[in-house]
Design an enzyme around this catalytic site. Structure first.
Site, mmCIF file in Angstrom:
data_model
loop_
_atom_site.group_PDB
_atom_site.id
_atom_site.type_symbol
_atom_site.label_atom_id
_atom_site.label_comp_id
_atom_site.label_asym_id
_atom_site.label_seq_id
_atom_site.Cartn_x
_atom_site.Cartn_y
_atom_site.Cartn_z
ATOM 1 N N ARG A 40 0.314 -65.133 27.102
ATOM 2 C CA ARG A 40 -0.703 -66.191 27.189
ATOM 3 C C ARG A 40 -0.285 -67.455 26.448
ATOM 4 O O ARG A 40 -0.703 -68.552 26.820
ATOM 5 C CB ARG A 40 -2.025 -65.674 26.636
ATOM 6 C CG ARG A 40 -2.679 -64.734 27.620
ATOM 7 C CD ARG A 40 -4.060 -64.349 27.193
ATOM 8 N NE ARG A 40 -4.785 -63.835 28.341
ATOM 9 C CZ ARG A 40 -5.791 -62.977 28.262
ATOM 10 N NH1 ARG A 40 -6.208 -62.546 27.094
ATOM 11 N NH2 ARG A 40 -6.394 -62.565 29.354
ATOM 12 N N LYS A 202 -13.346 -51.229 36.558
ATOM 13 C CA LYS A 202 -14.583 -52.021 36.429
ATOM 14 C C LYS A 202 -15.257 -52.091 37.788
ATOM 15 O O LYS A 202 -15.197 -53.114 38.487
ATOM 16 C CB LYS A 202 -14.250 -53.413 35.923
ATOM 17 C CG LYS A 202 -13.978 -53.425 34.439
ATOM 18 C CD LYS A 202 -13.932 -54.863 33.971
ATOM 19 C CE LYS A 202 -12.945 -55.052 32.853
ATOM 20 N NZ LYS A 202 -12.201 -56.308 32.982
ATOM 21 N N GLY A 355 -6.553 -58.545 34.341
ATOM 22 C CA GLY A 355 -5.825 -58.400 33.082
ATOM 23 C C GLY A 355 -4.885 -57.207 33.095
ATOM 24 O O GLY A 355 -3.699 -57.336 32.785
ATOM 25 N N GLY A 378 -11.508 -61.702 34.739
ATOM 26 C CA GLY A 378 -12.854 -62.040 35.195
ATOM 27 C C GLY A 378 -12.907 -63.403 35.858
ATOM 28 O O GLY A 378 -13.591 -63.588 36.872
HETATM 29 P P1 ADP Z 1 -8.003 -55.230 35.886
HETATM 30 O O1 ADP Z 1 -7.982 -55.533 34.403
HETATM 31 O O2 ADP Z 1 -6.659 -55.335 36.513
HETATM 32 O O3 ADP Z 1 -9.057 -56.016 36.599
HETATM 33 P P2 ADP Z 1 -9.708 -52.925 35.418
HETATM 34 O O4 ADP Z 1 -10.012 -53.452 34.069
HETATM 35 O O5 ADP Z 1 -10.809 -52.868 36.405
HETATM 36 O O6 ADP Z 1 -8.430 -53.688 36.052
HETATM 37 O O7 ADP Z 1 -9.168 -51.424 35.319
HETATM 38 C C1 ADP Z 1 -8.002 -51.107 34.600
HETATM 39 C C2 ADP Z 1 -8.125 -49.744 34.003
HETATM 40 O O8 ADP Z 1 -8.488 -48.800 34.999
HETATM 41 C C3 ADP Z 1 -6.817 -49.247 33.436
HETATM 42 O O9 ADP Z 1 -6.984 -49.074 32.054
HETATM 43 C C4 ADP Z 1 -6.558 -47.930 34.158
HETATM 44 O O10 ADP Z 1 -6.050 -46.922 33.312
HETATM 45 C C5 ADP Z 1 -7.934 -47.557 34.653
HETATM 46 N N1 ADP Z 1 -7.904 -46.673 35.821
HETATM 47 C C6 ADP Z 1 -7.414 -46.948 37.045
HETATM 48 N N2 ADP Z 1 -7.542 -45.891 37.855
HETATM 49 C C7 ADP Z 1 -8.140 -44.915 37.136
HETATM 50 C C8 ADP Z 1 -8.547 -43.574 37.419
HETATM 51 N N3 ADP Z 1 -8.340 -43.019 38.612
HETATM 52 N N4 ADP Z 1 -9.156 -42.881 36.430
HETATM 53 C C9 ADP Z 1 -9.334 -43.434 35.218
HETATM 54 N N5 ADP Z 1 -8.975 -44.675 34.886
HETATM 55 C C10 ADP Z 1 -8.375 -45.415 35.838
HETATM 56 MG MG MG Z 2 -9.166 -54.858 32.764
#
Ligand code: ADP
Ligand code: MG
Length: 398
Positions: A40, A202, A355, A378
């Site tokens: 960042r 999320k 993220g 976000g």
């Molecule tokens: P991003 O930050 O890319 O938007 P999120 O914050 O929504 O993504 O999700 C990321 C998290 O989701 C990671 O920490 C990952 O370990 C978790 N995750 C992804 N698939 C699974 C799963 N099947 N079971 C549990 N955790 C998961």
């Molecule tokens: Mg995330």
């Protein structure tokens, strides 16, 4: 949304003036207080160099973590000042009491060619409340405003919204301009076939986006814990997998829409819910054992999803395909990152947002091989959904 940009400002507007720049230095710190990942910080260097070369004097503000409106020493930005100094190669001064007259003196007396970094804005309750007197105290530290904190632009906080209301010019920095160029291309003019992949955990945040892309994308690939929720909504047994119960009605509704290509995993890697990953195995998506949890997409799904991505002209991917922080469940996410890079090599426009997804691509060393990696989780999702963000609204129109 056309906003005035830093690149568009005449150099004589910048020379000698204090540029109050909102950056996103919400970086991970090690226990000894050193910066663990400077991505960042690096992302802001083009804007800072542009300002320095034009003779402007950059005064930087950022938040770090969630100190809750009071000073928390472990969340001080001081270590970031030394890291930035190393990376940009000019002196970076630090000011801890950012509403004091001392801060005003420090900004007034900042020599050309040097930078002033202000302490964590969230040490003050006025930051999150967008308190007018706090915003005014910050605004007096600059003669113009630059937003280069794309990852914070969806927050209507003082340093994002209140300060630019009080300063002119108020413009988008180079990082923000770059982000907007990539994301608005996805919103407005994605070349087809357009393949969108969603994963991550999320779920509540992502379902509205799944909905948004239903009519825009040609194919929607769903993995990660998001897929578990869709599998449960289809009536499958999901065992100990992470499923968001409140999201089930919306997921069912999305599955019932006619004429939509929404692809769920056909196989999954499952293991004990406590994370003891030495007992992983691959099962068909309708055969998740009751005592196990699905933590990654399986090999057939990986191949299918990778093929879809590689034959696309536009790719947007948000959310890891599994629990990628655990090497036993990282293959799905790695496969998608590699597919997105190959798509870009074939001339596709491939964008990764979120993220954790951005971190996965960075760890795979593929950051420079995709078209764009968004620094804002976000913020990128909210911009795609609404075409605007509070911190952009606050900038001057072009
Ligand atoms: P991003 O930050 O890319 O938007 P999120 O914050 O929504 O993504 O999700 C990321 C998290 O989701 C990671 O920490 C990952 O370990 C978790 N995750 C992804 N698939 C699974 C799963 N099947 N079971 C549990 N955790 C998961
Ligand atoms: Mg995330």
């Amino acid at each position: 949304m056309r906003k005035r940009t830093l690149r568009g400002l005449d150099l004589d507007v910048l020379e000698g003036r204090r540029a109050l720049v909102r950056v996103d230095y919400n970086v991970p710190l090690d226990e000894d207080g050193t910066v663990r990942d400077a991505t960042r910080i690096d992302a802001t260097l083009p804007t800072l160099r542009h300002l320095l070369e034009a003779g402007a004097r950059p005064v930087l503000m950022s938040h770090l973590g969630r100190p809750g409106g009071k000073a928390v020493p472990e969340l001080s930005l001081r270590p970031v000042a030394s890291e930035l100094e190393k990376r940009i190669g000019v002196p970076v001064h630090f000011c801890s009491d950012i509403t004091s007259d001392g801060a005003l003196d420090a900004s007034d007396n900042l020599p050309a060619g040097e930078i002033l970094l202000l302490e964590n804005t969230r040490f003050h309750a006025g930051e999150r409340e967008n308190d007018p007197s706090f915003a005014a105290a910050l605004a007096r530290l600059g003669d113009l405003y630059v937003n280069d904190a794309f990852g914070s632009t969806h927050r209507a906080h003082a340093s994002v919204v209140g300060v630019p209301d009080r300063l002119r010019p108020a413009v988008a920095g180079l990082l923000v301009e770059d982000e907007l160029a990539a994301l608005s291309r996805l919103r407005a003019s994605a070349e087809r076939p357009f393949v969108v992949a969603f994963g991550g955990a999320k779920i509540g945040d992502k379902l509205p986006l799944v909905e948004l892309f239903l009519d825009r994308a040609d194919t929607l690939l769903i993995g990660g814990a998001l897929a578990n929720t869709f599998l449960a909504a289809s009536g499958y047994e999901t065992g100990e997998s992470l499923v968001e119960d409140e999201a089930l009605p919306v997921a069912r509704d999305l599955l019932d829409r006619p004429g939509i290509e929404l692809r769920l995993p056909v196989d999954l890697v499952v293991g004990p819910a406590d994370g003891e990953a030495d007992e992983t195995r691959v099962v068909a998506a309708d055969r998740i054992p009751a005592e196990l949890a699905a933590f990654d997409i399986g090999p057939k799904t990986r191949d299918e999803f990778a093929d879809a991505i590689e034959s696309a002209a536009t790719v947007f991917w948000n959310g890891p395909m599994g629990w990628f922080e655990n090497p036993a469940y990282a293959d799905g996410t790695r496969t998608l990152a590699a597919a997105a890079a190959r798509a870009a090599e074939h001339g596709a426009f491939s964008v990764i947002g979120g993220g954790d997804s951005a971190r996965a691509v960075h760890e795979a060393g593929l950051e420079d091989r995709v078209s764009h990696v968004s620094t804002g989780g976000g913020a990128s999702l909210e911009y795609l959904a609404h075409g605007s963000l509070p911190g952009l609204e606050a900038l001057e129109d072009a």
